[in-house]
Design a protein around this motif. Structure first.
Motif, PDB file in Angstrom:
ATOM      1  N   ASN A 196     105.524   6.174  40.608  1.00 47.82           N
ATOM      2  CA  ASN A 196     104.889   5.134  39.805  1.00 47.82           C
ATOM      3  C   ASN A 196     103.397   5.313  39.643  1.00 47.82           C
ATOM      4  OD1 ASN A 196     106.998   3.326  38.910  1.00 47.82           O
ATOM      5  ND2 ASN A 196     107.411   3.124  41.081  1.00 47.82           N
ATOM      6  N   THR A 197     102.760   5.929  40.615  1.00 50.20           N
ATOM      7  CA  THR A 197     101.299   6.040  40.534  1.00 50.20           C
ATOM      8  C   THR A 197     100.852   7.364  39.930  1.00 50.20           C
ATOM      9  OG1 THR A 197     101.223   6.856  42.798  1.00 50.20           O
ATOM     10  CG2 THR A 197     100.909   4.503  42.484  1.00 50.20           C
ATOM     11  N   GLU A 198     101.700   8.370  39.983  1.00 52.36           N
ATOM     12  CA  GLU A 198     101.261   9.693  39.518  1.00 52.36           C
ATOM     13  C   GLU A 198     101.957  10.163  38.245  1.00 52.36           C
ATOM     14  OE1 GLU A 198      98.625  10.868  40.635  1.00 52.36           O
ATOM     15  OE2 GLU A 198      98.434  10.454  42.779  1.00 52.36           O
ATOM     16  N   SER A 245     108.720  -2.651  42.976  1.00 56.69           N
ATOM     17  CA  SER A 245     107.557  -2.971  43.805  1.00 56.69           C
ATOM     18  C   SER A 245     107.915  -3.128  45.281  1.00 56.69           C
ATOM     19  CB  SER A 245     106.891  -4.236  43.306  1.00 56.69           C
ATOM     20  OG  SER A 245     107.690  -5.347  43.656  1.00 56.69           O
ATOM     21  N   TRP A 295     105.768  -2.513  49.657  1.00 60.35           N
ATOM     22  CA  TRP A 295     105.533  -3.375  50.827  1.00 60.35           C
ATOM     23  C   TRP A 295     106.649  -3.353  51.868  1.00 60.35           C
ATOM     24  CZ3 TRP A 295     109.391  -6.897  51.298  1.00 60.35           C
ATOM     25  CH2 TRP A 295     110.036  -7.308  50.127  1.00 60.35           C
ATOM     26  N   PHE A 348     101.022  13.986  48.510  1.00 62.58           N
ATOM     27  CA  PHE A 348     100.733  13.184  47.315  1.00 62.58           C
ATOM     28  C   PHE A 348     100.667  11.703  47.692  1.00 62.58           C
ATOM     29  CE2 PHE A 348     103.145  16.456  44.455  1.00 62.58           C
ATOM     30  CZ  PHE A 348     102.074  17.331  44.570  1.00 62.58           C
ATOM     31  N   PHE A 349     101.534  11.286  48.591  1.00 60.51           N
ATOM     32  CA  PHE A 349     101.582   9.884  49.007  1.00 60.51           C
ATOM     33  C   PHE A 349     100.298   9.508  49.738  1.00 60.51           C
ATOM     34  CE2 PHE A 349     103.112   6.587  52.099  1.00 60.51           C
ATOM     35  CZ  PHE A 349     103.392   5.604  51.164  1.00 60.51           C
ATOM     36  N   GLU A 350      99.832  10.397  50.599  1.00 61.80           N
ATOM     37  CA  GLU A 350      98.661  10.057  51.416  1.00 61.80           C
ATOM     38  C   GLU A 350      97.334  10.316  50.722  1.00 61.80           C
ATOM     39  OE1 GLU A 350      99.020  11.931  55.231  1.00 61.80           O
ATOM     40  OE2 GLU A 350     100.971  11.013  55.600  1.00 61.80           O
ATOM     41  N   GLY A 394      97.035  11.384  47.225  1.00 60.94           N
ATOM     42  CA  GLY A 394      97.075  11.404  45.769  1.00 60.94           C
ATOM     43  C   GLY A 394      97.285  12.826  45.263  1.00 60.94           C
ATOM     44  N   THR A 397     110.566  -4.133  37.432  1.00 64.26           N
ATOM     45  CA  THR A 397     109.276  -4.071  38.117  1.00 64.26           C
ATOM     46  C   THR A 397     109.346  -4.697  39.497  1.00 64.26           C
ATOM     47  OG1 THR A 397     108.156  -4.229  36.004  1.00 64.26           O
ATOM     48  CG2 THR A 397     106.854  -4.733  37.949  1.00 64.26           C
ATOM     49  N   PHE A 427     106.733   5.370  45.203  1.00 59.17           N
ATOM     50  CA  PHE A 427     105.302   5.101  45.041  1.00 59.17           C
ATOM     51  C   PHE A 427     104.636   6.227  44.248  1.00 59.17           C
ATOM     52  CE2 PHE A 427     100.855   5.257  46.272  1.00 59.17           C
ATOM     53  CZ  PHE A 427     100.463   3.934  46.102  1.00 59.17           C
TER      54      PHE A 427
END
Lengths: 199, 199
Positions: A110-112, A166, A170, A23-25, A27, A162, A107
């Motif tokens: 938060n994105t999925e 975040s 990074w 999922f990380f690489e 999606g 947030t 990650f």
């Protein structure tokens, strides 16, 4: 790994770890159960045995990391004593720490989140709301005692969460600053943001 | 739409808009050129005419929104006069404004940067670095004049940019606060964070 171990089918955690990596690489939508099974070195039927669908894997990953975050924040707050500034410092540090230790899960979480089914998403959002409530309680306590002079509590809480989150996007373990130093600096920024009256 | 218009093939912008919608809903890896063409109401060959590959679409979306952000920040700063606190307020408001107006592009830009090829990613990162440099310049100017007392400039700048960016993940046009009010509150939080000496 011995020959006998090598032939054992991958356990639940191995399948979950493979799903996280995929999922990380790629999606969530770019990943199939077949991809996950291949990464785990197991048969597809085996992956389905633990997780009846791909969405069960996403659900497990997101709920687990959010529950662990909430637990870590509660421990940090409880260990910080009664002063709101010490509590805020402690929960910011714990929040940053988790997001440096579990970057990929953070990650993906938060994105999925959008990729979860409605009921699962509601469950994840309810857990996150508990994280928000914990931060709000600490900031409110500081405002009540006039050690924080914060014009917009809810926005400040969201901004603090947030910025801590975040870090997962990074942070590098071989970067210039150790995770603890980042956590300490973010705690100072958070105290600034809520208008800590430190004099 | 007239019959004649309806039969015209979709233009470049329509294909780009369809790609944005698809990437936002399904993720980059979960989207095919066929999906994009279908959303645009055009033939797949037509989509390929404008964009030789799916990665060209992602590249175009990410570079455009980042270039527009940089331009908007420069205009905002130039219009704010010489005082660092006015400049910081102006660029935070402009940053929030763009992220409420172009939520899907912002979200895709932040979640799919990893999906760009190496050269394209370097180009996008270079543009973002210019955004970061602009914020750093403003905060440094305030520190030089002692109107900002900011313990960790780089972390503060990153945190401010992150909090502004994240508005794209939760802002709703029909939500309780207008975008301008959110921008104004975030500006106050940013001034707090950099230790603005407003008295």
């Amino acid at each position: 790994m011995s020959q006998a171990e090598a032939t054992l089918p991958a356990g639940r955690d191995v399948v979950l770890g493979a799903a996280l990596e995929a999922f990380f690489e790629q999606g969530y939508h770019g990943t199939s159960m077949r991809n996950i099974a291949a990464r785990a070195g197991s048969a597809v039927s085996h992956a389905y045995y633990y997780f009846p669908s791909k969405s069960d894997l996403l659900r497990a990953l997101i709920l687990q990391v959010t529950a662990d975050l909430l637990a870590a924040l509660k421990v940090a707050r409880a260990g910080a004593g009664p002063a709101p500034e010490a509590q805020l410092r402690a929960i910011v540090r714990a929040h940053v720490a988790l997001h440096t230790e579990r970057q990929a899960e953070s990650f993906v979480g938060n994105t999925e989140l959008r990729s979860l089914g409605e009921g699962d998403r509601a469950q994840a959002v309810a857990l996150r709301d508990q994280v928000g409530a914990l931060f709000r309680n600490v900031v409110s306590a500081g405002m009540d005692r006039d050690v924080f002079r914060c014009p917009h509590r809810d926005e400040a809480v969201l901004a603090i969460m947030t910025m801590c989150t975040s870090v997962a996007t990074w942070y590098r373990a071989d970067g210039p600053l150790p995770a603890e130093v980042i956590g300490e600096r973010y705690a100072e920024l958070a105290l600034n943001m809520v208008g800590w009256q430190n004099n």
